[in-house]
Write an enzyme that holds these catalytic residues in place. Structure first.
Site, PDB file in Angstrom:
ATOM      1  N   CYS A 111       0.835  -1.206   0.000  1.00  0.00           N
ATOM      2  CA  CYS A 111       0.000   0.000   0.000  1.00  0.00           C
ATOM      3  C   CYS A 111       0.870   1.256   0.000  1.00  0.00           C
ATOM      4  O   CYS A 111       1.438   1.611  -1.018  1.00  0.00           O
ATOM      5  CB  CYS A 111      -0.979  -0.029   1.178  1.00  0.00           C
ATOM      6  SG  CYS A 111      -2.347   1.149   0.990  1.00  0.00           S
ATOM      7  N   HIS A 214      -3.546  -5.123   0.437  1.00  0.00           N
ATOM      8  CA  HIS A 214      -3.042  -5.511   1.754  1.00  0.00           C
ATOM      9  C   HIS A 214      -3.003  -7.026   1.895  1.00  0.00           C
ATOM     10  O   HIS A 214      -3.925  -7.636   2.445  1.00  0.00           O
ATOM     11  CB  HIS A 214      -3.914  -4.896   2.860  1.00  0.00           C
ATOM     12  CG  HIS A 214      -3.640  -3.462   3.110  1.00  0.00           C
ATOM     13  ND1 HIS A 214      -2.704  -3.035   4.037  1.00  0.00           N
ATOM     14  CD2 HIS A 214      -4.148  -2.349   2.533  1.00  0.00           C
ATOM     15  CE1 HIS A 214      -2.663  -1.712   4.031  1.00  0.00           C
ATOM     16  NE2 HIS A 214      -3.523  -1.266   3.127  1.00  0.00           N
ATOM     17  N   GLU A 216      -1.430  -8.849   3.884  1.00  0.00           N
ATOM     18  CA  GLU A 216      -1.401  -9.315   5.276  1.00  0.00           C
ATOM     19  C   GLU A 216      -2.806  -9.560   5.825  1.00  0.00           C
ATOM     20  O   GLU A 216      -2.976 -10.233   6.856  1.00  0.00           O
ATOM     21  CB  GLU A 216      -0.654  -8.304   6.156  1.00  0.00           C
ATOM     22  CG  GLU A 216      -1.423  -7.079   6.575  1.00  0.00           C
ATOM     23  CD  GLU A 216      -1.589  -6.021   5.492  1.00  0.00           C
ATOM     24  OE1 GLU A 216      -2.265  -5.004   5.741  1.00  0.00           O
ATOM     25  OE2 GLU A 216      -1.037  -6.204   4.386  1.00  0.00           O
TER      26      GLU A 216
END
Length: 260
Positions: A111, A214, A216
């Site tokens: 990001c 993202h 994660e």
């Protein structure tokens, strides 16, 4: 050994309300689950010697999400929707990335990390995507991640990491800015249907990948983190950390696959 950059913000915990360095657990959990050892890198003075000492101890780098990059870094005045700048973090991560590239140290931008990479290499950003695409679907607000479909470019490293999946590939997003003019040496490797750049790569290094989404947040999909950790292992075992050429080790084992 994977370094992850952190926030530096006012933070409350218990009776304390102080400036603090922190990073959401999902980032370093993803690195650990992918087989790496996570090391947090809070913003600090970005003199080249200090950054070099930090990178001496690392095999890979993750530049994480966070506040918007200061528009002054790419020659623009701030949009009303742009965050108050964090010049200490911008400078720290910029120097980390520049030296990582010079050393051919594997890195992953997430990001803000993708945006900072682009700016570090001379590119610019769209400061507020709703002005460009006419909707706010990329940032729902209140910490809620939306999901969008991206298409990955064939022959890219990302294509190989995703097992030759060109798309559509659903990813979690939370951003109101994106890459505009591309930085030197970068190539676009994923977009959404409206043309917004969602991933870039730096082909000049063995592993230089940055995504606008993202990863994660996808607990069951570690492919990007696994790719980074595997590249970091090759970096660690293939040469020392002084920038010696890692090309031969990478070309024989980086796992890129041709489209099926």
């Amino acid at each position: 050994m994977i370094g992850l950059t952190t926030y530096l913000e006012q933070s409350r915990t218990g009776v304390w309300d102080v400036p603090a360095a922190f990073l959401p657990r999902v980032y370093f959990d993803s690195v650990i689950r992918a087989g790496g050892i996570a090391v947090l890198l809070p913003p600090q003075p970005a003199d080249p010697a200090s950054v070099g000492r930090v990178l001496d101890g690392l095999d890979g780098l993750v530049v994480t999400g966070g506040k918007d990059v200061d528009p002054a870094r790419y020659g623009q005045a701030a949009h009303p929707a742009t965050d108050e700048p964090r010049p200490d973090r911008d400078a720290w991560e910029d120097e980390l990335l520049r030296q990582a590239i010079a050393r051919r140290l594997p890195f992953l931008g997430i990001c803000r990390g993708a945006q900072l990479l682009n700016v570090a290499l001379g590119g610019t950003l769209h400061q507020h995507l709703p002005d460009v695409v006419g909707h706010g679907d990329y940032q729902a607000g209140e910490g809620v991640f939306n999901t969008v479909d991206v298409r990955v470019e064939p022959q890219s490293r990302l294509h190989g990491l995703f097992d030759a999946l060109a798309g559509p590939h659903s990813v979690p997003v939370y951003h109101h800015q994106s890459i505009d003019a591309l930085g030197d040496g970068l190539v676009v490797t994923a977009r959404t249907g409206d043309g917004v750049i969602q991933a870039v790569e730096l082909p000049a290094v063995p592993f230089g990948v940055a995504v606008q989404w993202h990863p994660e947040q996808s607990a069951d999909d570690l492919r990007l983190f696994t790719g980074l950790v595997q590249a970091a292992d090759r970096y660690r075992t293939g040469a020392d950390h002084t920038g010696r050429d890692h090309t031969s080790a990478d070309h024989t084992s980086h796992g890129r696959r041709e489209p099926s």
